[in-house]
Enzyme design. Structure first.
Site, short mmCIF file in Angstrom:
data_model
loop_
_atom_site.label_atom_id
_atom_site.label_comp_id
_atom_site.label_asym_id
_atom_site.label_seq_id
_atom_site.Cartn_x
_atom_site.Cartn_y
_atom_site.Cartn_z
N CYS A 86 61.14 -1.25 -7.02
CA CYS A 86 61.36 -2.42 -6.48
C CYS A 86 60.30 -3.38 -7.24
O CYS A 86 60.23 -4.60 -7.13
CB CYS A 86 61.35 -2.64 -5.21
SG CYS A 86 62.75 -1.67 -4.34
N HIS B 201 59.73 -10.05 -3.27
CA HIS B 201 60.74 -9.02 -3.47
C HIS B 201 61.60 -9.15 -2.22
O HIS B 201 61.08 -9.26 -1.06
CB HIS B 201 60.18 -7.71 -3.48
CG HIS B 201 61.17 -6.47 -3.23
ND1 HIS B 201 62.28 -6.63 -3.96
CD2 HIS B 201 61.21 -5.14 -2.47
CE1 HIS B 201 62.98 -5.35 -3.48
NE2 HIS B 201 62.26 -4.71 -2.62
N ASN C 73 69.01 -5.86 -0.95
CA ASN C 73 68.00 -5.61 -1.68
C ASN C 73 68.47 -5.12 -3.03
O ASN C 73 68.90 -4.02 -2.83
CB ASN C 73 67.07 -4.37 -0.83
CG ASN C 73 65.79 -4.05 -1.58
OD1 ASN C 73 65.71 -4.06 -2.84
ND2 ASN C 73 65.06 -3.19 -0.86
O1 UT7 Z 1 62.12 -2.15 -1.10
C1 UT7 Z 1 61.75 -1.54 -0.16
C2 UT7 Z 1 62.99 -1.26 0.86
N1 UT7 Z 1 62.78 -0.73 2.09
C3 UT7 Z 1 62.86 -1.48 3.16
O2 UT7 Z 1 62.69 -3.05 3.09
C4 UT7 Z 1 62.80 -0.99 4.38
C5 UT7 Z 1 61.99 -1.49 5.28
N2 UT7 Z 1 62.17 -0.97 6.92
C6 UT7 Z 1 62.90 -1.74 7.57
O3 UT7 Z 1 63.30 -2.73 7.10
C7 UT7 Z 1 63.39 -1.31 8.82
O4 UT7 Z 1 62.76 0.08 9.12
C8 UT7 Z 1 64.85 -0.81 9.05
C9 UT7 Z 1 65.79 -2.21 8.75
C10 UT7 Z 1 65.33 0.17 7.52
C11 UT7 Z 1 65.41 -0.06 10.17
O5 UT7 Z 1 64.96 -0.95 11.35
P1 UT7 Z 1 64.13 -0.39 12.48
O6 UT7 Z 1 63.69 -1.44 13.47
O7 UT7 Z 1 62.84 0.48 11.90
O8 UT7 Z 1 64.96 0.73 13.00
P2 UT7 Z 1 64.92 2.27 13.26
O9 UT7 Z 1 65.05 3.06 11.85
O10 UT7 Z 1 64.02 2.66 14.38
O11 UT7 Z 1 66.37 2.58 14.09
C12 UT7 Z 1 66.63 1.89 15.44
C13 UT7 Z 1 67.86 2.12 15.84
C14 UT7 Z 1 68.15 3.74 15.59
O12 UT7 Z 1 69.14 4.06 16.67
P3 UT7 Z 1 68.44 4.86 18.05
O13 UT7 Z 1 67.88 6.06 17.53
O14 UT7 Z 1 67.35 3.94 18.52
O15 UT7 Z 1 69.50 5.11 19.09
C15 UT7 Z 1 68.99 3.95 14.39
O16 UT7 Z 1 69.91 4.95 14.60
O17 UT7 Z 1 69.13 1.63 14.93
C16 UT7 Z 1 69.95 2.64 14.42
N3 UT7 Z 1 70.38 2.25 13.32
C17 UT7 Z 1 71.62 1.59 13.14
N4 UT7 Z 1 72.39 1.00 14.17
C18 UT7 Z 1 73.02 0.28 13.49
C19 UT7 Z 1 69.75 2.59 11.88
N5 UT7 Z 1 70.52 2.14 11.01
C20 UT7 Z 1 71.78 1.28 11.78
C21 UT7 Z 1 72.75 0.55 11.24
N6 UT7 Z 1 73.60 -0.13 12.17
N7 UT7 Z 1 72.86 0.40 9.93
#
Ligand code: UT7
Length: 321
Positions: free
Chosen positions: A115, A248, A278
Site C-alpha cells: 500500500c 492511503h 482499499n
Molecule cells: O493498508 C492497510 C490495510 N489494513 C487496514 O487498514 C486494516 C486496519 N484494521 C482495521 O481497520 C480494523 O482492525 C478492522 C476493520 C479490520 C476490524 O475492526 P476491529 O474493530 O478491529 O474488529 P475485530 O477484528 O476486533 O472484530 C470484531 C468483531 C469480531 O466478532 P466477535 O469476535 O467480537 O464476536 C469479528 O468476528 O467483528 C467481527 N467481524 C465482522 N463482523 C461483520 C470481523 N469482520 C466482520 C465483518 N462483518 N466483515
C-alpha cells in the site's frame, strides 16, 4: 536546478460498484452497518476475470497523459507500483508500455511496496528526474486485490477493491515534490502478508491476504503521523499550511486518527475510500485524481501524500501541485 512536478493525473475503476449489501447477497456473513462503522467503506469495484493490473493501469495512464498534454512517446520512464502483477514476469510496467504503443522506450519496471507502493514509485521517479537522466515519468499504482482475497474471511475480503491511478511527473525549473521520505521495517511482516510463493508450477503456501487488523491499525496510525511530520520538517513547512492531506485510503478511522495527530482538520483531508475501498498501491493516486477532477485540488495547492502497507513499508511526499 531540476525539480519534478506533477503535470497530469488519471485513474480508473473497473465495472460497476459492488455495494456492501451486494456482498451480503453474495453470501458473506457481514452487514453494511458493520463495514461502514469499522472502515467507512460503502462500495468497491472488482475487475472482470480477463482484466489484469496492466489493463487498469493502461486506462489510468492514458488519462494522466491526456491531462498532462503530452503523448505516450514523450514518456521516458514507467514505474508501476503493484502487488498484484499480471505475471511473475514481465513486469506490469513493461506490459503498460507495450499497451500504450511505446516502442524502444525508456526504463519500465515495477515497485513492490504494497500500500506504500505509489509513494515509493513517486519518490524513485523523482530521483531519476532530478538526476537529469529522465524528463517525463509515468508513475502508476494498479491493483487487482480481489484476486488475493479469501472470500471466506470476512475480516479482510470486505475491505479491499480493484483500481488504478497514475501521474505524469516531469522535469521543471519550479519545485514540485518538496520532500519525500520512505521507510520499512520487515520485522512486522507477519501482521499483513500473502504468505505464498510459486515453485514447480504451483502455489506453495497460502495465496491469500492475511491480516491482524488491530495490529495494523495501531502501527499505521503511528507511522503515518511520524512520516508526515518528517517531510514537513524536512521542508520547514507547518501542517497548518497544507491545503490537502491525501492519505492511503484504507480505513476512515485510521485517516481520522492520523489527521488528528497532525492537527489537520478533516475538511482538508481527501477521502474517497467510501466508493472504492482499499485499493492498496492505487488508492493514493485514485484519491489524488478524484480531487483534481472535482476541482478540490487546484494548481498552487500544497499537499501531503502518505501511505503505509505490508512489509511493513511507509512513506510520505510533500508536494506543491
Ligand atoms: O493498508 C492497510 C490495510 N489494513 C487496514 O487498514 C486494516 C486496519 N484494521 C482495521 O481497520 C480494523 O482492525 C478492522 C476493520 C479490520 C476490524 O475492526 P476491529 O474493530 O478491529 O474488529 P475485530 O477484528 O476486533 O472484530 C470484531 C468483531 C469480531 O466478532 P466477535 O469476535 O467480537 O464476536 C469479528 O468476528 O467483528 C467481527 N467481524 C465482522 N463482523 C461483520 C470481523 N469482520 C466482520 C465483518 N462483518 N466483515
Amino acid at each position: 536546478m531540476i525539480y519534478a512536478r506533477i503535470a497530469g493525473t488519471g485513474s480508473f475503476l473497473p465495472g460497476e460498484p459492488v455495494s456492501n449489501d451486494d456482498l451480503v447477497k453474495r453470501g458473506i456473513d457481514t452487514s453494511d452497518e458493520w463495514i461502514v462503522s469499522r472502515s467507512g467503506i460503502r462500495s468497491r469495484h472488482l475487475a472482470a476475470a480477463d482484466m489484469g493490473a496492466s489493463d487498469l493501469a493502461r486506462v489510468a495512464a492514458e488519462r494522466a497523459i491526456e491531462a498532462a498534454g503530452c503523448e505516450p512517446e514523450d514518456i521516458d520512464l514507467i514505474i508501476v507500483a503493484t502487488s498484484t502483477p499480471d505475471y511473475i514476469f514481465p513486469s506490469t510496467a513493461a506490459l503498460v508500455q507495450s499497451k500504450l504503443g511505446i516502442r524502444n522506450g525508456g526504463a519500465a519496471f515495477d515497485v513492490q511496496a504494497v500500500c506504500s507502493g505509489f509513494i515509493y514509485a513517486l519518490s524513485v521517479a523523482e530521483k531519476f528526474i532530478r538526476s537529469g537522466s529522465n524528463k517525463r515519468a509515468l508513475v502508476i499504482g494498479a491493483e487487482v486485490f480481489s484476486r488475493i482475497l479469501d472470500w471466506s474471511d470476512r475480516g479482510t475480503c470486505v475491505l479491499f477493491g480493484d483500481g488504478a491511478g497514475a501521474v505524469v511527473l516531469e522535469a521543471s525549473e519550479r519545485p514540485g515534490i518538496l520532500a519525500s521520505a520512505l521507510h520499512a521495517d520487515g520485522s512486522h511482516h507477519p501482521i499483513l502478508c500473502v504468505p505464498g510463493g510459486v515453485a514447480s508450477g504451483q502455489v506453495i503456501g497460502d495465496p491469500f491476504l492475511r491480516m491482524d487488523g488491530q495490529a495494523v491499525f495501531k502501527f499505521a496510525v503511528k507511522v503515518l503521523g511520524d512520516v508526515a511530520n518528517e517531510v514537513l520538517d524536512a521542508a520547514g513547512v507547518q501542517a497548518s499550511s497544507i491545503d490537502w492531506l491525501i492519505p492511503h485510503q484504507a480505513n476512515i478511522r485510521i485517516i481520522q486518527a492520523t489527521a488528528k495527530r497532525l492537527g489537520v482538520p478533516m475538511e482538508r483531508v481527501v477521502t474517497t475510500l467510501d466508493h472504492h475501498g482499499n485499493t492498496s498501491a492505487a488508492s493514493i493516486p485514485l484519491a489524488l485524481d478524484e480531487a483534481v477532477r472535482t476541482r478540490l485540488l487546484r494548481p498552487g495547492h500544497r499537499i501531503v501524500l502518505e501511505g503505509v502497507g505490508g512489509g511493513f513499508t511507509w512513506g510520505a511526499a510533500l508536494i506543491d501541485f
